[in-house]
Design a protein around this motif. Sequence first.
Motif, PDB file in Angstrom:
ATOM      1  N   TYR A   7       0.811  -1.215   0.000  1.00 50.35           N
ATOM      2  CA  TYR A   7       0.000   0.000   0.000  1.00 50.35           C
ATOM      3  C   TYR A   7       0.846   1.268   0.000  1.00 50.35           C
ATOM      4  O   TYR A   7       0.537   2.229  -0.695  1.00 50.35           O
ATOM      5  CB  TYR A   7      -0.921  -0.026   1.224  1.00 50.35           C
ATOM      6  CG  TYR A   7      -1.925   1.089   1.286  1.00 50.35           C
ATOM      7  CD1 TYR A   7      -2.926   1.203   0.327  1.00 50.35           C
ATOM      8  CD2 TYR A   7      -1.886   2.017   2.312  1.00 50.35           C
ATOM      9  CE1 TYR A   7      -3.861   2.221   0.394  1.00 50.35           C
ATOM     10  CE2 TYR A   7      -2.816   3.034   2.396  1.00 50.35           C
ATOM     11  CZ  TYR A   7      -3.806   3.136   1.431  1.00 50.35           C
ATOM     12  OH  TYR A   7      -4.730   4.155   1.501  1.00 50.35           O
ATOM     13  N   MET A   8       1.937   1.240   0.769  1.00 52.02           N
ATOM     14  CA  MET A   8       2.756   2.438   0.934  1.00 52.02           C
ATOM     15  C   MET A   8       3.986   2.489   0.034  1.00 52.02           C
ATOM     16  O   MET A   8       4.545   3.557  -0.180  1.00 52.02           O
ATOM     17  CB  MET A   8       3.221   2.547   2.394  1.00 52.02           C
ATOM     18  CG  MET A   8       2.100   2.776   3.376  1.00 52.02           C
ATOM     19  SD  MET A   8       1.243   4.329   3.096  1.00 52.02           S
ATOM     20  CE  MET A   8       2.545   5.497   3.424  1.00 52.02           C
ATOM     21  N   GLU A   9       4.441   1.347  -0.499  1.00 54.85           N
ATOM     22  CA  GLU A   9       5.699   1.329  -1.238  1.00 54.85           C
ATOM     23  C   GLU A   9       5.642   0.564  -2.552  1.00 54.85           C
ATOM     24  O   GLU A   9       6.168   1.013  -3.560  1.00 54.85           O
ATOM     25  CB  GLU A   9       6.805   0.681  -0.387  1.00 54.85           C
ATOM     26  CG  GLU A   9       7.063   1.339   0.933  1.00 54.85           C
ATOM     27  CD  GLU A   9       7.937   0.474   1.840  1.00 54.85           C
ATOM     28  OE1 GLU A   9       8.464  -0.558   1.393  1.00 54.85           O
ATOM     29  OE2 GLU A   9       8.090   0.840   3.022  1.00 54.85           O
ATOM     30  N   GLY A  10       5.051  -0.618  -2.525  1.00 53.14           N
ATOM     31  CA  GLY A  10       5.260  -1.545  -3.628  1.00 53.14           C
ATOM     32  C   GLY A  10       4.196  -1.605  -4.685  1.00 53.14           C
ATOM     33  O   GLY A  10       4.480  -1.903  -5.834  1.00 53.14           O
ATOM     34  N   GLY A  11       2.952  -1.336  -4.321  1.00 51.68           N
ATOM     35  CA  GLY A  11       1.897  -1.385  -5.320  1.00 51.68           C
ATOM     36  C   GLY A  11       2.084  -0.254  -6.308  1.00 51.68           C
ATOM     37  O   GLY A  11       2.643   0.781  -5.984  1.00 51.68           O
ATOM     38  N   GLU A  12       1.612  -0.448  -7.515  1.00 53.70           N
ATOM     39  CA  GLU A  12       1.807   0.593  -8.516  1.00 53.70           C
ATOM     40  C   GLU A  12       0.489   0.925  -9.193  1.00 53.70           C
ATOM     41  O   GLU A  12      -0.176   0.060  -9.751  1.00 53.70           O
ATOM     42  CB  GLU A  12       2.823   0.137  -9.557  1.00 53.70           C
ATOM     43  CG  GLU A  12       3.161   1.211 -10.560  1.00 53.70           C
ATOM     44  CD  GLU A  12       4.265   0.773 -11.495  1.00 53.70           C
ATOM     45  OE1 GLU A  12       3.953   0.383 -12.628  1.00 53.70           O
ATOM     46  OE2 GLU A  12       5.433   0.838 -11.063  1.00 53.70           O
TER      47      GLU A  12
END
Length: 183
Positions: free
Chosen positions: A111-116
């Motif tokens: 949610y905060m880093e990896g999803g695009e």
Amino acid sequence: MNLRELLEVLEMDSVADFQYFEDLEQLILMTDEIPYETLCQFISGVDFKVLSNLLRDFFEEIEKGVPDSQADFYALLENIKLALSGMAAQMEEDDEITQFCEELDRFRRWYMEGGEVLVRAAGKKEFFPVTPEAALTMFRAGKLIGDEEEYEYDFNPALGYELREYIMSFRDALEASEDIEEE
């Protein structure tokens, strides 16, 4: 970061103080790295029923930021909500707490880093990638100021979040069903 430092960041004296929506929101949205061991130590001290309810509230709040055209992304968030809140509600054993912490940490990182999510300004050709959290915040901000059409969103790349198998008790399934009927 150890447990004491995490509590300081969350402005709590003890883990027992974890009881409000803002507490969970701050935990999930923290940009500081939370070591897995610290997260597990923290989670094992909270009231699991409160945690389950806070997770439902958190997801209901972020789901408000999903554009109507992104039904698949909304469904993904709904499934994550059911899995995490269901797991939290029935945690009793150490291995269940460990499994929950793994899933919460995995969600938080996605949610905060990896999803695009791909976002494109109106009239532009190029999309730029942002996190799911940033995209949902941008969309909600646009709705608030009346600029919903300022950006175009493509949540499809973020749909790669893998939902792991989770066995829900009949009681949890019934409670989830009742929650949906109430809504």
